[in-house]
Design an enzyme around this catalytic site. Structure first.
Site, mmCIF file in Angstrom:
data_model
loop_
_atom_site.group_PDB
_atom_site.id
_atom_site.type_symbol
_atom_site.label_atom_id
_atom_site.label_comp_id
_atom_site.label_asym_id
_atom_site.label_seq_id
_atom_site.Cartn_x
_atom_site.Cartn_y
_atom_site.Cartn_z
ATOM 1 N N ASN A 195 -7.176 5.604 -6.949
ATOM 2 C CA ASN A 195 -7.152 5.578 -5.481
ATOM 3 C C ASN A 195 -6.953 4.125 -5.066
ATOM 4 O O ASN A 195 -6.868 3.215 -5.900
ATOM 5 C CB ASN A 195 -8.445 6.164 -4.904
ATOM 6 C CG ASN A 195 -8.336 6.422 -3.413
ATOM 7 O OD1 ASN A 195 -7.331 6.967 -2.939
ATOM 8 N ND2 ASN A 195 -9.330 6.012 -2.640
ATOM 9 N N LYS A 196 -6.880 3.921 -3.768
ATOM 10 C CA LYS A 196 -6.617 2.589 -3.202
ATOM 11 C C LYS A 196 -7.479 1.524 -3.854
ATOM 12 O O LYS A 196 -8.668 1.732 -4.099
ATOM 13 C CB LYS A 196 -6.876 2.650 -1.691
ATOM 14 C CG LYS A 196 -6.698 1.368 -0.919
ATOM 15 C CD LYS A 196 -5.372 0.688 -1.148
ATOM 16 C CE LYS A 196 -4.182 1.566 -0.856
ATOM 17 N NZ LYS A 196 -2.905 0.981 -1.374
ATOM 18 N N ARG A 230 7.524 4.925 -5.164
ATOM 19 C CA ARG A 230 6.147 4.495 -5.447
ATOM 20 C C ARG A 230 5.667 5.249 -6.691
ATOM 21 O O ARG A 230 5.786 6.478 -6.748
ATOM 22 C CB ARG A 230 5.217 4.785 -4.257
ATOM 23 C CG ARG A 230 5.621 4.045 -2.980
ATOM 24 C CD ARG A 230 4.544 4.132 -1.916
ATOM 25 N NE ARG A 230 3.407 3.281 -2.235
ATOM 26 C CZ ARG A 230 2.248 3.324 -1.572
ATOM 27 N NH1 ARG A 230 2.064 4.193 -0.594
ATOM 28 N NH2 ARG A 230 1.254 2.509 -1.897
ATOM 29 N N ARG A 258 2.682 7.271 4.224
ATOM 30 C CA ARG A 258 1.891 6.859 3.068
ATOM 31 C C ARG A 258 0.730 7.829 2.900
ATOM 32 O O ARG A 258 0.500 8.672 3.748
ATOM 33 C CB ARG A 258 1.384 5.414 3.247
ATOM 34 C CG ARG A 258 0.913 5.156 4.658
ATOM 35 C CD ARG A 258 -0.377 4.457 4.847
ATOM 36 N NE ARG A 258 -1.450 4.900 4.033
ATOM 37 C CZ ARG A 258 -2.314 5.854 4.366
ATOM 38 N NH1 ARG A 258 -2.205 6.530 5.508
ATOM 39 N NH2 ARG A 258 -3.307 6.173 3.560
ATOM 40 N N GLY A 259 -0.006 7.639 1.782
ATOM 41 C CA GLY A 259 -1.032 8.614 1.448
ATOM 42 C C GLY A 259 -0.379 9.657 0.554
ATOM 43 O O GLY A 259 0.715 10.159 0.874
ATOM 44 N N ASP A 267 -4.888 9.317 -5.311
ATOM 45 C CA ASP A 267 -3.433 9.338 -5.523
ATOM 46 C C ASP A 267 -3.059 10.089 -6.789
ATOM 47 O O ASP A 267 -1.944 10.600 -6.904
ATOM 48 C CB ASP A 267 -2.887 7.912 -5.575
ATOM 49 C CG ASP A 267 -2.965 7.321 -4.191
ATOM 50 O OD1 ASP A 267 -4.037 6.805 -3.834
ATOM 51 O OD2 ASP A 267 -1.983 7.438 -3.443
HETATM 52 O O1 MRU Z 1 -1.054 2.735 -0.341
HETATM 53 P P1 MRU Z 1 -1.449 3.962 0.408
HETATM 54 O O2 MRU Z 1 -1.841 3.692 1.826
HETATM 55 O O3 MRU Z 1 -0.432 5.067 0.285
HETATM 56 O O4 MRU Z 1 -2.760 4.464 -0.342
HETATM 57 C C1 MRU Z 1 -3.355 5.672 0.062
HETATM 58 C C2 MRU Z 1 -4.599 6.003 -0.672
HETATM 59 O O5 MRU Z 1 -5.002 5.342 -1.583
HETATM 60 C C3 MRU Z 1 -5.286 7.280 -0.269
HETATM 61 O O6 MRU Z 1 -6.653 7.175 -0.417
HETATM 62 C C4 MRU Z 1 -4.777 8.420 -1.165
HETATM 63 O O7 MRU Z 1 -3.382 8.464 -1.169
HETATM 64 C C5 MRU Z 1 -5.287 9.730 -0.733
HETATM 65 S S1 MRU Z 1 -4.563 10.256 0.779
HETATM 66 C C6 MRU Z 1 -5.134 11.787 1.158
#
Ligand code: MRU
Length: 352
Positions: free
Chosen positions: A252-253, A94, A51-52, A242
């Site tokens: 972002n998250k 995703r 993830r990320g 993201d």
């Molecule tokens: O749902 P996730 O854990 O994939 O979400 C990740 C994030 O929101 C990160 O902050 C983003 O992907 C940047 S990672 C360098």
């Protein structure tokens, strides 16, 4: 110090596998997951084993190389059919992180270049490009860290949300890359780590990474961020992204927008750290960014273990990301430099 293996990589063991840290098992267990087919990679992305945004892109690129490797096609037309199916499957995992689509686009470019080539050459070229994407991502993260050094003063208290660390990239991290670079440069920094409900990427992953590096950190629940800001104990916020729209709006998250509003209220700068592959130049603004909605059990339960919403009739909403408007963003740090408003111009100047 824990020696952490690469987040995601190609291994030639067992005839070629995509190997990744299974992040759903952290921090209790550091386990590797070996994927032997593209369906395994797709499911790993969906359940957040990998993830990320940048790491998802790396996994997708390696997934395409794996699909080519495992295909039993005997002619290029059938290989292309198998790869088109693999691409569709990976693209459906995703929707928010644009790095996924960027990486798939890079693999499409290889396929175009090798239109007339033999199957073995196509396989080799796809794997070479996927491994290059992984290596590039690591270099980009390190450059982001270097470019941010002037923004992080000695003694800074930095708040971060979610995990934008080595685990979210090919290594080093974006937001955590900024933090790592400051720490490596001798700055005595301290990090406030938002727990990051519903899936606790802050508590499970960011706190784990910072502990492994010996970087002082304090874990808080998401609803404590405003209080510590009000106490004057946060000097800046650094987060990953993201997808960044052409005008600088940042997905972002979920919870990043809340943190950004709080930071704005307290005159605390909010920095977004991301590679240029996270910028979606085709989207004029953040309201066009597709926001993933995830399983309701992530909200009704704690860490998939304890049911907290006992009323079966309660409605649940689980958006995985939110969008922070660019006017709340003090700067966007990329591998090419530091962009400030007006973002339409500063980000356009960074285009690859
Ligand atoms: O749902 P996730 O854990 O994939 O979400 C990740 C994030 O929101 C990160 O902050 C983003 O992907 C940047 S990672 C360098």
């Amino acid at each position: 110090m824990t020696r952490v293996p690469p987040t995601v990589e190609w291994s030639s063991e067992d005839g070629g596998v995509v190997r990744m840290i299974d992040q759903t098992r952290l921090p209790e267990q550091l386990l590797m997951l070996d994927c032997q087919d593209v369906e395994c990679v797709a499911q790993a992305i969906e359940r957040l084993s990998v993830r990320g945004a940048p790491a998802i892109g790396c996994a997708a690129a390696l997934g395409m190389a794996l699909a080519a490797h495992r295909s039993d096609a005997t002619d290029t037309a059938s290989l292309r059919g198998d790869l088109a199916a693999a691409r569709d499957r990976l693209a459906a995992t995703r929707p928010t992180a644009v790095n996924l689509f960027w990486a798939l686009g890079e693999m499409d470019r290889v396929l175009d270049q090798y239109r007339e080539a033999e199957i073995a050459q196509v396989r080799e070229a796809l794997l070479a490009r996927a491994e290059e994407i992984v290596q590039d991502d690591l270099q980009r993260c390190m450059a982001i860290g270097r470019n941010a050094l002037d923004l992080i003063p000695q003694g800074a208290n930095i708040l971060t949300h979610c995990n934008a660390g080595a685990l979210a990239t090919a290594g080093y991290g974006t937001a955590l890359g900024v933090i790592r670079a400051a720490h490596e440069a001798g700055r005595e920094i301290h990090v406030w780590v938002d727990e990051t409900r519903p899936l606790l990427q802050g508590a499970r992953l960011t706190a784990w990474e910072l502990c492994a590096e010996g970087i002082p950190a304090t874990l808080i629940t998401d609803n404590m961020a405003g209080y510590v800001m009000g106490q004057g104990r946060v000097d800046c916020v650094v987060v990953g992204s993201d997808r960044i729209a052409a005008n600088g709006d940042v997905a972002n998250k979920i919870g990043t927008y809340t943190v950004a509003v709080l930071a704005g209220r307290h005159d605390i700068p909010l920095y977004v750290a991301a590679p240029v592959s996270t910028i979606d130049y085709d989207l004029a603004s953040g309201d066009l960014i597709p926001i993933e909605e995830r399983d309701h059990a992530e909200v009704s339960m704690l860490a998939h273990r304890v049911e907290t919403a006992v009323c079966p009739d309660v409605a649940i909403y689980n958006p995985a990301f939110d969008v922070t408007p660019s006017d709340l963003v003090s700067a966007i740090i990329t591998e090419k430099g530091v962009a400030v408003a007006p973002y339409a111009e500063s980000l356009a100047a960074m285009r690859d």
